[in-house]
Motif scaffolding. Structure first.
Motif, short mmCIF file in Angstrom:
data_model
loop_
_atom_site.label_atom_id
_atom_site.label_comp_id
_atom_site.label_asym_id
_atom_site.label_seq_id
_atom_site.Cartn_x
_atom_site.Cartn_y
_atom_site.Cartn_z
N PRO A 84 0.79 -1.22 0.08
CA PRO A 84 -0.16 0.04 -0.04
C PRO A 84 0.65 1.17 0.05
N ARG A 85 0.32 2.35 -0.36
CA ARG A 85 1.16 3.70 -0.17
C ARG A 85 1.43 4.00 1.28
N PRO A 86 2.65 4.62 1.39
CA PRO A 86 3.12 4.81 2.99
C PRO A 86 1.96 4.96 4.06
N LYS A 87 1.36 6.03 3.81
CA LYS A 87 0.38 6.43 4.70
C LYS A 87 -0.65 5.44 5.22
N MET A 88 -1.10 4.44 4.11
CA MET A 88 -1.82 3.69 4.33
C MET A 88 -1.17 2.38 5.12
N LEU A 89 0.15 2.16 4.87
CA LEU A 89 0.93 1.14 5.19
C LEU A 89 1.09 1.04 6.73
N LYS A 90 1.23 2.08 7.37
CA LYS A 90 1.44 2.11 8.74
C LYS A 90 0.28 1.82 9.51
N ASN A 108 5.20 -6.58 -4.84
CA ASN A 108 4.98 -5.51 -6.04
C ASN A 108 3.71 -6.06 -6.89
N SER A 109 3.29 -5.02 -7.70
CA SER A 109 1.98 -5.10 -8.75
C SER A 109 2.07 -4.07 -9.67
N TYR A 110 1.41 -4.13 -10.60
CA TYR A 110 1.64 -2.93 -11.56
C TYR A 110 0.96 -2.02 -11.16
N ARG A 111 -0.01 -1.84 -10.25
CA ARG A 111 -0.45 -0.46 -9.67
C ARG A 111 0.26 -0.02 -8.40
N VAL A 112 1.20 -0.67 -8.00
CA VAL A 112 1.95 -0.20 -7.07
C VAL A 112 3.04 0.75 -7.59
N ASP A 113 2.97 2.01 -7.01
CA ASP A 113 3.95 3.02 -7.60
C ASP A 113 5.42 2.57 -6.97
N LYS A 114 6.50 2.80 -7.84
CA LYS A 114 7.64 2.38 -7.48
C LYS A 114 8.39 3.13 -6.12
N SER A 115 7.86 4.33 -6.13
CA SER A 115 8.41 5.10 -4.92
C SER A 115 7.94 4.43 -3.53
N TYR A 116 6.96 3.62 -3.68
CA TYR A 116 6.28 3.20 -2.24
C TYR A 116 7.44 2.36 -1.81
N TRP A 117 8.38 1.68 -2.51
CA TRP A 117 9.31 0.74 -2.00
C TRP A 117 10.44 1.45 -1.32
N ARG A 151 9.40 -8.40 -6.80
CA ARG A 151 9.10 -8.68 -8.06
C ARG A 151 8.01 -9.79 -8.17
N PHE A 152 7.02 -9.32 -8.83
CA PHE A 152 5.34 -10.27 -8.67
C PHE A 152 5.76 -11.46 -9.36
N LYS A 153 5.86 -11.51 -10.61
CA LYS A 153 6.04 -12.97 -11.21
C LYS A 153 6.87 -13.82 -10.65
N PRO A 154 8.24 -13.67 -10.11
CA PRO A 154 8.96 -14.84 -9.54
C PRO A 154 8.20 -15.14 -8.04
N PHE A 155 7.55 -14.34 -7.50
CA PHE A 155 7.27 -14.67 -6.10
C PHE A 155 5.84 -15.42 -6.43
N VAL A 156 4.96 -15.19 -7.45
CA VAL A 156 3.90 -15.71 -7.85
C VAL A 156 4.02 -17.31 -8.29
N GLU A 157 5.09 -17.37 -9.05
CA GLU A 157 5.28 -18.56 -9.81
C GLU A 157 6.22 -19.52 -8.94
N ASP A 158 7.20 -19.05 -8.12
CA ASP A 158 8.04 -19.96 -7.67
C ASP A 158 7.70 -20.18 -6.05
N GLU A 159 7.14 -19.21 -5.16
CA GLU A 159 6.92 -19.20 -3.89
C GLU A 159 5.47 -19.41 -3.69
N LEU A 160 4.55 -18.60 -4.17
CA LEU A 160 3.20 -18.80 -3.78
C LEU A 160 2.47 -20.12 -3.88
N PRO A 161 2.95 -20.89 -5.07
CA PRO A 161 2.01 -22.16 -5.00
C PRO A 161 2.26 -23.10 -3.78
#
Length: 239
Positions: A84-90, A108-117, A151-161
């Protein structure tokens, strides 16, 4: 502060602690602590009990403690959440700790702004600060584990299952999804997207990892609202 969380560094003998930080300030200014009073205490990742004030100065307070209770049971949940955006993350970190979530993957996700990280809230000491506030509110001692996956794809493919295997695996998605299932104490994996939701590609990847889309009805909720609503709908009130 409904629980005074104690740390290893607080102990001056096996049954006596001395506190001189914000917890002491809160006990003195809010609770008007006095010698002889008792407070609910708990050791981080340990037992809960009572602490009786035995001494107090302008700089610290001492409590003799007796620990004899287990903390509240955790939710049987692995929560995967788009950062989430930082203010909401807290607020979200505090809410999740209060509700009993013990395993959180921030992804991460397509709609997550890079600055959030880059937010300081993701520094371990700041994340810990907000998790502790949530535990104090809930009267819990078990510290949640927070995992960062940029990184969305490596997590979803390699860890999430593997995370989702043998669980009730769900992704909260407001479109082309089944209604939220009935409350259950079954182990659950739940993915929650960013503001605006996961994009179709991401939903397909989550489905390929074994997660079924669900919705809460026709209303579109903000993430900070959707989280407690989903958890209250998915798990019995006994949790």
């Amino acid at each position: 502060m409904n629980l005074i969380l104690l740390y290893t560094s607080d102990f001056i003998d096996p049954h006596l602690v001395r506190i001189g930080d914000r917890r002491f300030q809160h006990m003195r200014s809010v609770h008007q602590a006095a010698v002889g009073e008792t407070f609910k205490v708990g050791v981080l990742n340990g037992l809960i009990g009572q602490g009786r004030v035995t001494a107090m100065t302008d700089d610290w307070i001492e409590l003799r403690i007796r620990l004899n209770q287990a903390p509240p049971p955790p939710l049987p949940l692995s929560l995967v959440m788009a950062l989430p955006r930082p203010k909401m993350l807290k607020r979200t970190l505090e809410t999740l700790a209060t509700l009993g979530v013990k395993d959180l993957w921030l992804i991460n996700s397509y709609r997550v702004d890079k600055s959030y990280w880059s937010t300081p809230i993701l520094r371990p000491e700041k994340t810990l600060e907000h998790l502790l506030l949530g535990l104090e509110q809930a009267g819990d001692t078990r510290l949640p584990r927070v995992h960062l996956r940029k990184r969305f794809k490596p997590f979803v493919e390699d860890e999430l299952p593997a995370i989702a295997r043998h669980t009730r695996a769900l992704v909260a998605h407001p479109y082309q999804a089944a209604p939220c299932p009935a409350p259950s104490a079954a182990p659950t994996t739940l993915a929650i997207g960013p503001e605006g939701g996961f994009i179709p590609y991401e939903v397909e990847k989550l489905q390929a990892a074994g997660l079924d889309p669900i919705h809460l009805g026709p209303r579109i909720l903000r993430v900070e609202t959707a989280v407690p609503v989903l958890l209250s709908r998915l798990f019995p009130l006994t949790f």
